[in-house]
Every structure is written in C-alpha cells, then in structure tokens.
Design a protein around this motif. Structure first.
Motif, short mmCIF file in Angstrom:
data_model
loop_
_atom_site.label_atom_id
_atom_site.label_comp_id
_atom_site.label_asym_id
_atom_site.label_seq_id
_atom_site.Cartn_x
_atom_site.Cartn_y
_atom_site.Cartn_z
N UNK A 51 45.66 33.04 38.58
CA UNK A 51 44.30 32.73 39.02
C UNK A 51 43.37 32.85 37.83
N UNK A 53 39.43 33.66 37.04
CA UNK A 53 38.14 34.08 37.58
C UNK A 53 37.03 33.67 36.62
N UNK A 64 44.24 36.02 35.59
CA UNK A 64 44.98 37.15 36.19
C UNK A 64 46.32 36.60 36.63
N UNK A 66 49.95 36.94 38.66
CA UNK A 66 50.67 37.62 39.74
C UNK A 66 52.13 37.18 39.63
N UNK A 91 41.67 25.81 44.70
CA UNK A 91 41.49 27.21 45.08
C UNK A 91 42.58 27.56 46.09
N UNK A 101 46.09 40.37 50.43
CA UNK A 101 45.69 39.04 50.01
C UNK A 101 44.95 39.04 48.68
N UNK A 102 45.28 38.10 47.81
CA UNK A 102 44.47 37.81 46.62
C UNK A 102 44.12 36.32 46.68
N UNK A 103 43.00 35.96 46.06
CA UNK A 103 42.61 34.55 46.14
C UNK A 103 41.69 34.18 44.99
N UNK A 104 41.50 32.89 44.80
CA UNK A 104 40.60 32.41 43.76
C UNK A 104 40.98 31.03 43.26
N UNK B 101 40.92 41.69 54.32
CA UNK B 101 41.59 40.46 54.69
C UNK B 101 43.10 40.57 54.65
N UNK C 71 34.09 34.23 43.99
CA UNK C 71 34.65 32.89 44.14
C UNK C 71 34.69 32.53 45.63
N UNK C 94 36.32 34.89 50.14
CA UNK C 94 35.61 35.17 48.89
C UNK C 94 36.42 36.14 48.05
N UNK C 95 36.39 35.97 46.71
CA UNK C 95 37.23 36.85 45.88
C UNK C 95 36.56 37.28 44.58
N UNK C 96 37.11 38.39 44.04
CA UNK C 96 36.59 39.01 42.83
C UNK C 96 37.52 38.75 41.63
N UNK C 97 37.12 39.29 40.47
CA UNK C 97 37.87 39.09 39.22
C UNK C 97 39.33 39.52 39.32
N UNK C 98 39.62 40.56 40.10
CA UNK C 98 41.00 41.05 40.23
C UNK C 98 41.75 40.36 41.38
N UNK C 99 41.12 39.35 41.98
CA UNK C 99 41.75 38.61 43.07
C UNK C 99 41.50 39.23 44.43
N UNK C 100 40.95 40.44 44.48
CA UNK C 100 40.73 41.11 45.77
C UNK C 100 39.76 40.27 46.61
N UNK C 101 39.98 40.29 47.92
CA UNK C 101 39.42 39.27 48.80
C UNK C 101 38.71 39.86 50.01
#
Lengths: 140, 140, 140
Positions: A51, A53, A64, A66, A91, A101-104, B101, C71, C94-101
């Motif tokens: 991902x 960011x 980042x 994974x 995305x 969950x991780x996302x971006x 989430x 994001x 929605x997500x942050x720099x570390x992918x956390x959502x």
C-alpha cells in the motif's frame, strides 16, 4: 465538484491471473482493449500487498508492505491516462483470518484469486498535475 | 488476466429484508429473476455476521463469527452459477461504534437494513473447480 | 427482499473539490443535475471525517470524529429523496499511514482529493420512515 457526463459503451467481467500483479494486469488489459477511461470494482485474495500512503502535509507517498496472505474485501478503482499510458488508480481493503483489516492505495499485490467488473467509457480521461495536492488529477 | 465483454441488460435497486440472511436473499432474488451473471454493490447494517477466511496454504475455509451489531461499510460481490444454482460471492467490510473494522468473505449475516445495486448481464457466468487454488472460479 | 428494476440513463465521473465537504458536494451535484435516484462508488483522501454509528437497540446515531488525514479506501453510497431533497447515503472505509482502518456511515468529511462514479436512474427513489428500524428506507 467538477464532473462530466460519460457514456459507458463497453463492460467486462474478468478473472485475475494467479501469481501475477493485481494492478499491472488491469493496466495490461486496458492497453489491450484500448480503454482510456473506466471505473472498476473487485474482490478476491492476494499473497502479499504494498500500500502507498499519501502524506497530505509532506505531499509524498510512503510505502507499507504486507508480506502475508490477505483477502481483498473490496477493490475500487479507475483507469485513466497518465502520460499517455493507462493508469489503474486502485484502492483496496484487505483482511486476515481474524477479520482484522488494513486498507489504502494499492500499488502492487500478488494475486491469489480475483474477480473484477470493469465499466469502460467512450471519452478518454486524462490526469494532469494538480498544484494544490501535488497529485495527478482529472481536469474535468 | 482472462476476461469477457458482457452486456448489462437489466439493473435493479433493492432493500434487503430486516431479520433475514443477507446473502440468501440475493440468491433468492437471482433465482426469481433468472439472473445467472451479475455484479452488485451494497451498504447497510447487520445484527451479526459470519466471515469465512480462505487459508491459501491449507486451501480450506475457516469461519469467524461476529455476534454483534455491525455497519456494512461496503459490500461487493457477484452472482454466477455454481452447480447450476445462483451463488452470491460476497465480500463485506463491517464496523463497530468506534469505527473499528473487520472484513472478508461473507458467508451469512442477519440483516438490520441493507441497500443494493445489482447489474445483471445477458451471458451466464459459471464456476468450475480450479486446480491451483482449489476454489470454484470462472473459466473465461 | 424488495426490489425494483431501474433504468440507468445517465452516468458521470466526478472530481470532488479540495477543502469542501465530501457528502454535501454529491448532494449539490444531484440537485444541479436533477438526480433523484443513483448509486455511486468512489475513492480518494480526506483531511478529517465524522462517522455516525447507528445503535440498533437505542435506535439513535452516535457520532465519532476523526480529526486526522485519512485515505478513502472505499466509498459506496446512493442518492434518493428524503423530504423532497436529494440525500446522499454514504458509507466509507478510511485508513491511516500504517494501513489501520476505520469505517462506517459517513456524515461529513473535508475532501483532500476524491474521484467518483455516479450511475443515475430514471425513476425517483424516495425514503420514508420505517417502523422496525426507525430509519428512513425505501418502500419498493
């Protein structure tokens, strides 16, 4: 908000190839089918993912990685032209066995399995540098 | 990536029934409308949910139950034929009061409220066993 | 599940305006284009966001604010009429720099950048109070 009415003339369903890159496959497909504007929607699973960011203050992307198998709970994106080549802005929402969950913004990911719906538009969409965000956006 | 150009001839909006299963309702609808290929998109809330995580090494599904009310922040899926019956392949992103989430492959969930867009295609899509992944995928 | 076959006669791509509200822009656009029924799909980034969690027991919304850049990994929603005005029912991941959502029902968010696909339907969709959930849903 700027917008443009478009005409969706072609639509596709696709099965992403196991072991190949999620995003590169979409761009190769767009090139092969001469698609210069589209939105897509997908789901599946990947073997790993990177991902990116976008730091809104520094205006730079930070990657980042994974390095683990992940479900693709959602994939939303579009195809438009960036320096005359199809670019798949992608995305994704990715998850583990416990649902965490991780996302971006998805730069790359090795496909385990993936299914896509692509709606292509008649009129090309072209990205150009945007001063405010330092991103390549659509002047509509 | 393998793909097929499709023709989207019918489209629907739907309101999922409170207290009934999210995925079963989509399959019942597909059966009633003789839909053998579609993509769908949805949002809403559920009273509980069961996600199935596919272990890419063991090639087996492991269920995880969430016995709590959850928002459906996203639902992406498709309908195709599996052993001659419509199968709703459904991924969902689910969230709690604090925004936390969980997400993945949705097997079942009791609907609190749900809204769906369904785009049905003319040409049937059929799943068949895939050796590499041990999943039922589309030979396109 | 209740459903209605619809006819998608107009479709749009949009670029959300930097610094303005994500959801208000969609409603302004719907008003300008006289759209009374649509589904939309989007991605991008926001400078902050307010999610509203619906408590299924108390039947009340509780807001949660995220005062940080995020994001938009997914945005799924629809437009329909609520008390004769276009209402954009919007869920976001929605997500942050570390992918956390974090994810859920999006009430408002300041756009950093955003891209949208909107599919508008011929037939208006109208919300009305639903006794069971105490929400405004579609009688289809």
């Amino acid at each position: 908000m700027d917008y443009r009415e478009v005409e969706g003339t072609r639509e596709f369903v696709a099965r992403l190839a196991h072991g190949e890159d999620w995003r590169a496959q979409i761009e190769d497909f767009a090139r092969a089918e001469k698609i210069e504007a589209a939105f897509f929607l997908g789901l599946g699973a990947v073997q790993d993912a990177e991902l990116w960011y976008y730091d809104q203050t520094d205006q730079e992307y930070a990657p980042i990685e994974f390095d683990e198998p992940l479900e693709v709970a959602s994939c939303v994106g579009n195809v438009s032209l960036l320096e005359d080549e199809p670019f798949a802005h992608t995305h994704a929402v990715l998850s583990r066995a416990d649902g965490s969950t991780v996302s971006g913004h998805l730069d790359s990911a090795t496909v385990f399995a993936g299914e896509l719906y692509v709606r292509a538009f008649e009129e090309p969409l072209e990205r150009a540098h945007d001063e405010t965000t330092d991103l390549d956006l659509w002047p509509l």
